[in-house]
Design a protein around this motif. Structure first.
Motif, PDB file in Angstrom:
ATOM      1  N   PHE A  78       9.773  -0.107  -3.033  1.00 40.98           N
ATOM      2  CA  PHE A  78       8.383  -0.153  -3.505  1.00 40.98           C
ATOM      3  C   PHE A  78       7.472  -0.827  -2.484  1.00 40.98           C
ATOM      4  CE2 PHE A  78      10.387   0.484  -7.710  1.00 40.98           C
ATOM      5  CZ  PHE A  78       9.605   1.540  -8.141  1.00 40.98           C
ATOM      6  N   GLY A  79       8.012  -1.785  -1.718  1.00 40.96           N
ATOM      7  CA  GLY A  79       7.214  -2.411  -0.670  1.00 40.96           C
ATOM      8  C   GLY A  79       6.847  -1.419   0.420  1.00 40.96           C
ATOM      9  N   ALA A  80       7.837  -0.602   0.837  1.00 39.91           N
ATOM     10  CA  ALA A  80       7.571   0.408   1.864  1.00 39.91           C
ATOM     11  C   ALA A  80       6.603   1.464   1.346  1.00 39.91           C
ATOM     12  CB  ALA A  80       8.885   1.058   2.299  1.00 39.91           C
ATOM     13  N   LYS A  81       6.780   1.847   0.080  1.00 39.00           N
ATOM     14  CA  LYS A  81       5.878   2.842  -0.515  1.00 39.00           C
ATOM     15  C   LYS A  81       4.443   2.321  -0.541  1.00 39.00           C
ATOM     16  CE  LYS A  81       5.799   5.894  -4.582  1.00 39.00           C
ATOM     17  NZ  LYS A  81       6.258   7.114  -3.902  1.00 39.00           N
ATOM     18  N   THR A  82       4.298   1.037  -0.889  1.00 39.13           N
ATOM     19  CA  THR A  82       2.962   0.431  -0.923  1.00 39.13           C
ATOM     20  C   THR A  82       2.356   0.362   0.469  1.00 39.13           C
ATOM     21  OG1 THR A  82       3.572  -0.912  -2.849  1.00 39.13           O
ATOM     22  CG2 THR A  82       1.669  -1.634  -1.568  1.00 39.13           C
ATOM     23  N   ALA A  83       3.160  -0.075   1.450  1.00 42.55           N
ATOM     24  CA  ALA A  83       2.649  -0.226   2.821  1.00 42.55           C
ATOM     25  C   ALA A  83       2.237   1.114   3.414  1.00 42.55           C
ATOM     26  CB  ALA A  83       3.702  -0.895   3.700  1.00 42.55           C
ATOM     27  N   MET A  84       3.054   2.156   3.200  1.00 41.72           N
ATOM     28  CA  MET A  84       2.725   3.463   3.752  1.00 41.72           C
ATOM     29  C   MET A  84       1.476   4.042   3.088  1.00 41.72           C
ATOM     30  SD  MET A  84       4.926   3.701   6.076  1.00 41.72           S
ATOM     31  CE  MET A  84       5.116   1.912   6.130  1.00 41.72           C
ATOM     32  N   ALA A  85       1.370   3.866   1.764  1.00 37.88           N
ATOM     33  CA  ALA A  85       0.175   4.353   1.057  1.00 37.88           C
ATOM     34  C   ALA A  85      -1.066   3.587   1.515  1.00 37.88           C
ATOM     35  CB  ALA A  85       0.362   4.211  -0.451  1.00 37.88           C
ATOM     36  N   TYR A  86      -0.907   2.295   1.734  1.00 35.45           N
ATOM     37  CA  TYR A  86      -2.013   1.472   2.225  1.00 35.45           C
ATOM     38  C   TYR A  86      -2.501   1.985   3.585  1.00 35.45           C
ATOM     39  CZ  TYR A  86      -4.381  -2.575   4.269  1.00 35.45           C
ATOM     40  OH  TYR A  86      -5.278  -3.383   4.894  1.00 35.45           O
ATOM     41  N   GLY A  87      -1.550   2.211   4.503  1.00 33.89           N
ATOM     42  CA  GLY A  87      -1.925   2.720   5.823  1.00 33.89           C
ATOM     43  C   GLY A  87      -2.627   4.057   5.738  1.00 33.89           C
ATOM     44  N   ARG A  88      -2.118   4.931   4.857  1.00 34.46           N
ATOM     45  CA  ARG A  88      -2.759   6.240   4.679  1.00 34.46           C
ATOM     46  C   ARG A  88      -4.198   6.089   4.200  1.00 34.46           C
ATOM     47  NH1 ARG A  88      -0.550   8.695  -0.437  1.00 34.46           N
ATOM     48  NH2 ARG A  88      -2.004   7.098  -1.208  1.00 34.46           N
ATOM     49  N   ASP A  89      -4.418   5.207   3.237  1.00 36.24           N
ATOM     50  CA  ASP A  89      -5.755   5.031   2.667  1.00 36.24           C
ATOM     51  C   ASP A  89      -6.727   4.415   3.670  1.00 36.24           C
ATOM     52  OD1 ASP A  89      -4.696   6.059   0.380  1.00 36.24           O
ATOM     53  OD2 ASP A  89      -4.640   4.168  -0.725  1.00 36.24           O
ATOM     54  N   VAL A  90      -6.247   3.462   4.468  1.00 38.87           N
ATOM     55  CA  VAL A  90      -7.125   2.841   5.468  1.00 38.87           C
ATOM     56  C   VAL A  90      -7.507   3.861   6.531  1.00 38.87           C
ATOM     57  CG1 VAL A  90      -7.322   1.056   7.229  1.00 38.87           C
ATOM     58  CG2 VAL A  90      -6.210   0.531   5.064  1.00 38.87           C
ATOM     59  N   ARG A  91      -6.525   4.659   6.991  1.00 41.07           N
ATOM     60  CA  ARG A  91      -6.852   5.695   7.980  1.00 41.07           C
ATOM     61  C   ARG A  91      -7.868   6.683   7.417  1.00 41.07           C
ATOM     62  NH1 ARG A  91      -1.304   5.127   9.209  1.00 41.07           N
ATOM     63  NH2 ARG A  91      -0.754   6.717   7.679  1.00 41.07           N
ATOM     64  N   ALA A  92      -7.677   7.064   6.149  1.00 49.94           N
ATOM     65  CA  ALA A  92      -8.628   7.985   5.520  1.00 49.94           C
ATOM     66  C   ALA A  92     -10.005   7.333   5.394  1.00 49.94           C
ATOM     67  CB  ALA A  92      -8.115   8.406   4.139  1.00 49.94           C
ATOM     68  N   GLY A  93     -10.021   6.030   5.076  1.00 48.37           N
ATOM     69  CA  GLY A  93     -11.293   5.324   4.957  1.00 48.37           C
ATOM     70  C   GLY A  93     -12.042   5.273   6.277  1.00 48.37           C
ATOM     71  N   ILE A  94     -11.315   4.989   7.362  1.00 47.09           N
ATOM     72  CA  ILE A  94     -11.948   4.956   8.684  1.00 47.09           C
ATOM     73  C   ILE A  94     -12.473   6.340   9.051  1.00 47.09           C
ATOM     74  CG2 ILE A  94     -11.545   4.577  11.147  1.00 47.09           C
ATOM     75  CD1 ILE A  94      -9.471   2.482  10.388  1.00 47.09           C
ATOM     76  N   PHE A  95     -11.643   7.365   8.810  1.00 47.04           N
ATOM     77  CA  PHE A  95     -12.045   8.731   9.151  1.00 47.04           C
ATOM     78  C   PHE A  95     -13.303   9.139   8.395  1.00 47.04           C
ATOM     79  CE2 PHE A  95     -11.791  13.365   8.539  1.00 47.04           C
ATOM     80  CZ  PHE A  95     -11.746  13.775   9.867  1.00 47.04           C
ATOM     81  N   ASP A  96     -13.329   8.867   7.084  1.00 44.51           N
ATOM     82  CA  ASP A  96     -14.511   9.212   6.288  1.00 44.51           C
ATOM     83  C   ASP A  96     -15.747   8.461   6.785  1.00 44.51           C
ATOM     84  OD1 ASP A  96     -12.987  10.873   4.755  1.00 44.51           O
ATOM     85  OD2 ASP A  96     -12.691   9.451   3.116  1.00 44.51           O
ATOM     86  N   LYS A  97     -15.555   7.202   7.166  1.00 46.22           N
ATOM     87  CA  LYS A  97     -16.683   6.404   7.651  1.00 46.22           C
ATOM     88  C   LYS A  97     -17.219   6.957   8.960  1.00 46.22           C
ATOM     89  CE  LYS A  97     -19.358   2.854   6.972  1.00 46.22           C
ATOM     90  NZ  LYS A  97     -20.146   2.692   5.751  1.00 46.22           N
ATOM     91  N   VAL A  98     -16.302   7.315   9.862  1.00 39.76           N
ATOM     92  CA  VAL A  98     -16.736   7.845  11.157  1.00 39.76           C
ATOM     93  C   VAL A  98     -17.475   9.162  10.981  1.00 39.76           C
ATOM     94  CG1 VAL A  98     -15.897   8.764  13.372  1.00 39.76           C
ATOM     95  CG2 VAL A  98     -14.938   6.653  12.470  1.00 39.76           C
ATOM     96  N   LEU A  99     -17.030   9.982  10.012  1.00 36.85           N
ATOM     97  CA  LEU A  99     -17.729  11.241   9.762  1.00 36.85           C
ATOM     98  C   LEU A  99     -19.167  11.015   9.312  1.00 36.85           C
ATOM     99  CD1 LEU A  99     -15.133  13.579   7.995  1.00 36.85           C
ATOM    100  CD2 LEU A  99     -15.945  13.667  10.352  1.00 36.85           C
ATOM    101  N   SER A 100     -19.436   9.862   8.705  1.00 36.57           N
ATOM    102  CA  SER A 100     -20.802   9.573   8.244  1.00 36.57           C
ATOM    103  C   SER A 100     -21.675   9.002   9.353  1.00 36.57           C
ATOM    104  CB  SER A 100     -20.759   8.587   7.070  1.00 36.57           C
ATOM    105  OG  SER A 100     -20.417   7.279   7.515  1.00 36.57           O
ATOM    106  N   PHE A 101     -21.067   8.629  10.489  1.00 35.77           N
ATOM    107  CA  PHE A 101     -21.827   8.014  11.576  1.00 35.77           C
ATOM    108  C   PHE A 101     -22.747   9.036  12.236  1.00 35.77           C
ATOM    109  CE2 PHE A 101     -18.548   4.463  12.670  1.00 35.77           C
ATOM    110  CZ  PHE A 101     -18.988   3.752  11.576  1.00 35.77           C
ATOM    111  N   SER A 102     -23.854   8.532  12.715  1.00 37.30           N
ATOM    112  CA  SER A 102     -24.693   9.338  13.596  1.00 37.30           C
ATOM    113  C   SER A 102     -24.157   9.200  15.014  1.00 37.30           C
ATOM    114  CB  SER A 102     -26.140   8.858  13.530  1.00 37.30           C
ATOM    115  OG  SER A 102     -26.277   7.582  14.157  1.00 37.30           O
ATOM    116  N   ALA A 103     -24.739   9.945  15.928  1.00 38.15           N
ATOM    117  CA  ALA A 103     -24.293   9.875  17.317  1.00 38.15           C
ATOM    118  C   ALA A 103     -24.449   8.463  17.883  1.00 38.15           C
ATOM    119  CB  ALA A 103     -25.092  10.867  18.169  1.00 38.15           C
TER     120      ALA A 103
END
Length: 579
Positions: A78-103
């Motif tokens: 369960f610790g590994a499952k939590t850590a991997m899901a956490y990493g996935r969500d943070v990467r998705a959060g960064i990606f979504d944020k960058v998509l909202s950036f202007s040049a």
């Protein structure tokens, strides 16, 4: 930064974390009870030759060991499952944020740094989460429980715990303290290596054209060596840590055996008690080491979390409206600039000022001017790649900053100055404009863009592979495919940012003629450097130092605008200028 980032993205996984804590607790308590049972076997079973007691106690130890194994495996799962899901969500959060950036924001961070933050930095924080799930619960319970259980066995050796634990904690703490600044430098130098490598790969043709391979080799070697130097310094501290831990643990074991042996000889301690005390001391020291190991990972994770939070907490200069306009009526394909102005933050003077003009369907508006006049910035205000800092920019009568983003972008077909193709096929790139476009619609767009001939000759035609960035096709072919992609979209407003510069004069003329018929019901805005490309436009806007210094047709500007006349004279012969 680290705590807020963990709290923000671990919130959905509280259930998993609760299971980790529960199973870690059970497994740790089971592990703490085993040395006490072992001491009873030695002191009460072996010493008294009570075989039944040995078998019973050994059976209990076996059951407890199985419980410990099951709990540990479950907690790690369960610790590994939590850590991997956490990493996935943070990467998705960064990606979504960058998509909202202007040049502006993208240029501020830089592409290499954004890639590093979304990969290496996330990995560092994810590793901290994983190690915390497997160690953070067990370490403090083992430290506290181990001390209690050791004192139960024999309080006379308690002073050894008071000496050994602080010595180990202080020794490792000093090493961890020195690691923090090094980790920050390491992440910055990883950024630098990625930046240099990205520049060299994307600019390989320029490197070879100027025979600068030796220089680039030296430049990469310098960045690589800087990273290696920091990594070696970190590695030396890591290498120092384990000998220090083993030295303290071995000295502690020797001290327990030495002083415990004297107490056994004096009759105040039994052999099983000493064995159990030694085991508890080792468990306590191991838990201290695990805790300090987390502290060792934490500084690098903290640095990475700070870099990640910088991205997540950066607000785009292009702010989505709170109550966006989701539809327009009346006008279609009409763009108006009214006293529009754009200034970069901290700049002394605006890049654009007093920009006033309008376009309408069926008309072509061209923008021309010297390099740095603000042409690209001007057309970037239409799809909100930048937001004007003054005046007004409207599409179909609605201020672009108040319009729903999807609605705005559906109306505008942009062909950027540097055409970019995605890895995939010709068809997948063209359907970027309209995912539901048919093959016939794709071929029609290719014919208008003067790209059908070379696409037909490519192996696979529409299914021909395109490499990342379109590096397996020429510059002119990339431009034509980018134009075809915009045509597939069928927008109300076409914006061509110097999109014909890589075309020969004949292809340019054929393309503009075909475009004129295709875009008859749409507004067309063309940024051009060649007068021949824009001479037949319905209105030409002449920019100089961010201001409009002339507006009219080609013939009108030749008479009224010295700046335009100078541009024409520099490109065309006297006969062409009079034509």
């Amino acid at each position: 930064m680290l705590i807020s980032l963990l709290r923000r993205y671990l919130a959905p996984y509280k259930g998993f974390l609760a299971l980790v804590v529960l199973f870690q607790l059970i497994g740790t308590l089971a592990n703490l009870y085993l040395p006490s049972l072992n001491a009873k076997i030695i002191d009460d079973g072996v010493a008294k030759a009570d075989i039944d007691f040995i078998w019973r106690t050994g059976g209990i130890m076996l059951v407890i060991s199985l419980v410990q194994v099951v709990c540990t495996i479950t907690a790690v799962y369960f610790g590994a499952k939590t850590a991997m899901a956490y990493g996935r969500d943070v990467r998705a959060g960064i990606f979504d944020k960058v998509l909202s950036f202007s040049a502006r924001e993208v240029n501020h961070f830089g592409a290499p740094s954004l890639i590093t933050r979304n990969t290496n930095d996330v990995q560092q924080v994810q590793m901290l989460v994983l190690m915390s799930c497997t160690m953070l619960v067990a370490a403090p319970i083992t430290m506290v429980g181990g001390v209690i259980m050791a004192l139960r066995e024999n309080a006379g050796l308690a002073w050894l715990i008071l000496v050994c634990v602080p010595v180990l904690a202080i020794s490792i703490g000093l090493i961890v303290f020195r690691l923090g600044p090094l980790f920050r430098k390491m992440q910055e130098r990883i950024d630098n290596v990625n930046r240099v490598l990205r520049e060299q790969i994307t600019g390989i043709r320029v490197v070879r054209a100027f025979v600068r391979e030796p220089y680039e080799v030296d430049r990469f070697a310098s960045a690589n060596n800087d990273l290696t130097d920091i990594a070696l310094r970190v590695g030396r501290l890591f290498a120092l840590m384990f000998p220090v831990v083993m030295l303290i643990m071995n000295l502690s074991s020797a001290a327990v055996i030495w002083f415990g042996g004297h107490r056994i000889d004096a009759g105040t301690m039994q052999i099983g008690e000493m064995t159990a005390f030694l085991t508890y001391l080792i468990q306590i020291l191991m838990s201290v080491m695990m805790a300090t190991f987390l502290l060792m990972i934490a500084p690098r994770a903290a640095v990475s979390a700070e870099r990640i939070s910088d991205v997540l907490n950066t607000e785009s200069s292009v702010v989505l409206p709170a109550q966006p306009v989701t539809s327009t009526s009346g006008e279609h394909g009409v763009v108006r600039f009214t006293d529009a102005e754009f200034t970069y933050p901290g700049a002394d003077a605006p890049v654009l000022q007093d920009i006033t003009f309008s376009t309408e369907p069926g008309k072509t508006t061209a923008v021309i001017g010297s390099t740095g006049a603000g042409k690209t910035t001007l057309i970037s205000l239409i799809p909100r790649l930048f937001d004007r800092t003054g005046g007004s920019v409207t599409v179909d009568g609605v201020e672009v900053s108040e319009m729903d983003a999807d609605l705005l972008w559906s109306k505008v077909g942009l062909v950027p100055q540097r055409p970019f193709l995605f890895s995939g096929t010709v068809a997948s790139n063209l359907r970027y404009g309209d995912p539901d476009a048919t093959d016939e619609e794709l071929w029609h767009a290719l014919r208008v863009a003067q790209a059908a001939d070379f696409v037909a000759e490519m192996p696979g035609g529409l299914d021909a592979p395109i490499s990342q960035g379109g590096t397996n096709v020429s510059g002119g072919q990339r431009q034509r495919l980018s134009i075809a992609r915009a045509l597939v979209k069928k927008p109300e407003i076409y914006v061509f940012d110097d999109s014909f510069s890589a075309l020969d004069v004949t292809t340019d003329a054929r393309l503009r003629a075909a475009l004129h018929a295709e875009t008859a019901d749409a507004a067309v805005i063309i940024v051009g450097q060649r007068v021949s490309t824009i001479a037949d436009a319905d209105q030409i806007i002449v920019l100089e130092d961010g201001k409009i210094v002339g507006i009219g047709t080609h013939d009108q500007l030749l008479e009224s605008s010295p700046t335009y006349a100078e541009i024409v004279d520099s490109q065309l012969s006297a006969e062409e200028a009079l034509a």
